[in-house]
Design a protein around this motif. Structure first.
Motif, PDB file in Angstrom:
ATOM      1  N   GLY A 213      69.187  69.653 -24.748  1.00  0.00           N
ATOM      2  CA  GLY A 213      68.245  68.907 -23.930  1.00  0.00           C
ATOM      3  C   GLY A 213      66.872  69.555 -23.934  1.00  0.00           C
ATOM      4  N   THR A 214      65.886  68.794 -24.337  1.00  0.00           N
ATOM      5  CA  THR A 214      64.493  69.258 -24.344  1.00  0.00           C
ATOM      6  C   THR A 214      63.618  68.174 -23.725  1.00  0.00           C
ATOM      7  N   ILE A 215      62.418  68.554 -23.314  1.00  0.00           N
ATOM      8  CA  ILE A 215      61.465  67.563 -22.807  1.00  0.00           C
ATOM      9  C   ILE A 215      60.705  66.974 -23.991  1.00  0.00           C
ATOM     10  N   LYS A 216      60.809  65.663 -24.114  1.00  0.00           N
ATOM     11  CA  LYS A 216      60.245  64.947 -25.251  1.00  0.00           C
ATOM     12  C   LYS A 216      58.847  64.408 -24.948  1.00  0.00           C
ATOM     13  N   ALA A 217      58.651  63.930 -23.716  1.00  0.00           N
ATOM     14  CA  ALA A 217      57.358  63.362 -23.321  1.00  0.00           C
ATOM     15  C   ALA A 217      57.259  63.327 -21.808  1.00  0.00           C
ATOM     16  N   THR A 218      56.032  63.345 -21.316  1.00  0.00           N
ATOM     17  CA  THR A 218      55.763  63.156 -19.890  1.00  0.00           C
ATOM     18  C   THR A 218      54.810  61.979 -19.757  1.00  0.00           C
TER      19      THR A 218
END
Length: 258
Positions: A213-218
């Protein structure tokens, strides 16, 4: 100085043991939720959304990185972090008012007053003496929210709280939650699979990718409240979120911050 209710996550990593091997579930997660902000985390199944929420709640620990609430490191569960599950988890032998009070005595004048205020806030006036079996799913979830808000948490964590409800009840509960948020100004962090729900409720949406799990976009949601689900601006933002889920961030309006 860190404001009360501000959530700050930096370079959080979390792994689980699987068949004798450490599997990375969350990788380098970092974001901030400001005091009184409503932020939603959305992503595919298995991206670690619920695991992340449990770490923030103090129900689990990360392998590395930091998770802070109001400037203090989160190390265990506490009343300053309210947690709402998909299931309401009410005590079936207690009435609505008793469930909201839980371990607090309704004979205490201050507790009685706060419970009455919560019942008004979640619009359950007239159902104080009802038992969970006499309530709808949406009403039961409102009791669970009232019970948590009674403890005056700095942040309210919501893990798919309306996932088991039918579409009509879900829409009503989303509106109820917004009303509670606008009245209470509690910092809220919601996990959902529902794009419409995320756009309807949030100030910002954090899009996650899976394995690990990673942050892809905000994505900032700058629509005024109340929001029109069938309006052109709403649908445009919905499309942006969908594209962020389906593609790499660089393909969506140039990237990480939208």
């Amino acid at each position: 100085m860190t404001l009360t209710g501000t959530l700050d996550i930096k370079r959080l990593n979390k792994s689980f043991e699987h068949e004798g091997e450490a599997k990375l579930v969350l990788s380098e997660i970092g974001f901030e939720v400001k005091q009184g902000e409503f932020v939603t985390i959305i992503g595919p199944s298995g991206c670690g959304k619920s695991t992340l929420l449990k770490v923030i709640a103090g129900l689990d620990r990360g392998d590395s990185g930091s998770v802070r609430l109001s400037g203090s490191e989160i190390q265990s569960p506490s009343q300053d972090k309210g947690f709402i599950f998909q299931e309401h988890r009410l005590f079936p032998w207690l009435t609505v008012e008793q469930n909201i009070a839980a371990d607090l005595s309704l004979k205490n004048k201050e507790v009685r007053q706060k419970v009455d205020e919560m019942i008004e806030l979640v619009r359950l006036k007239g159902f104080e003496k009802s038992y969970p079996k006499q309530l709808s799913g949406g009403m039961s979830q409102r009791v669970a929210i009232a019970r948590t808000l009674l403890r005056n948490p700095q942040v309210l964590l919501l893990d798919e709280p309306f996932g088991a409800l039918d579409a009509f009840t879900r829409a009503h509960m989303q509106e109820s939650l917004l009303e509670i948020w606008r009245q209470n100004h509690t910092t809220m962090l919601l996990v959902t699979h529902d794009i419409d729900e995320a756009v309807f409720l949030s100030n910002r949406i954090i899009v996650m990718d899976a394995r690990p799990g990673t942050i892809k976009a905000t994505i900032s949601i700058d629509l005024p409240y109340p929001r029109n689900r069938i309006g052109a601006s709403f649908q445009e933002l919905r499309t942006i979120v969908l594209k962020a889920l389906e593609h790499h961030p660089e393909e969506v309006n140039g990237g990480w911050e939208i």
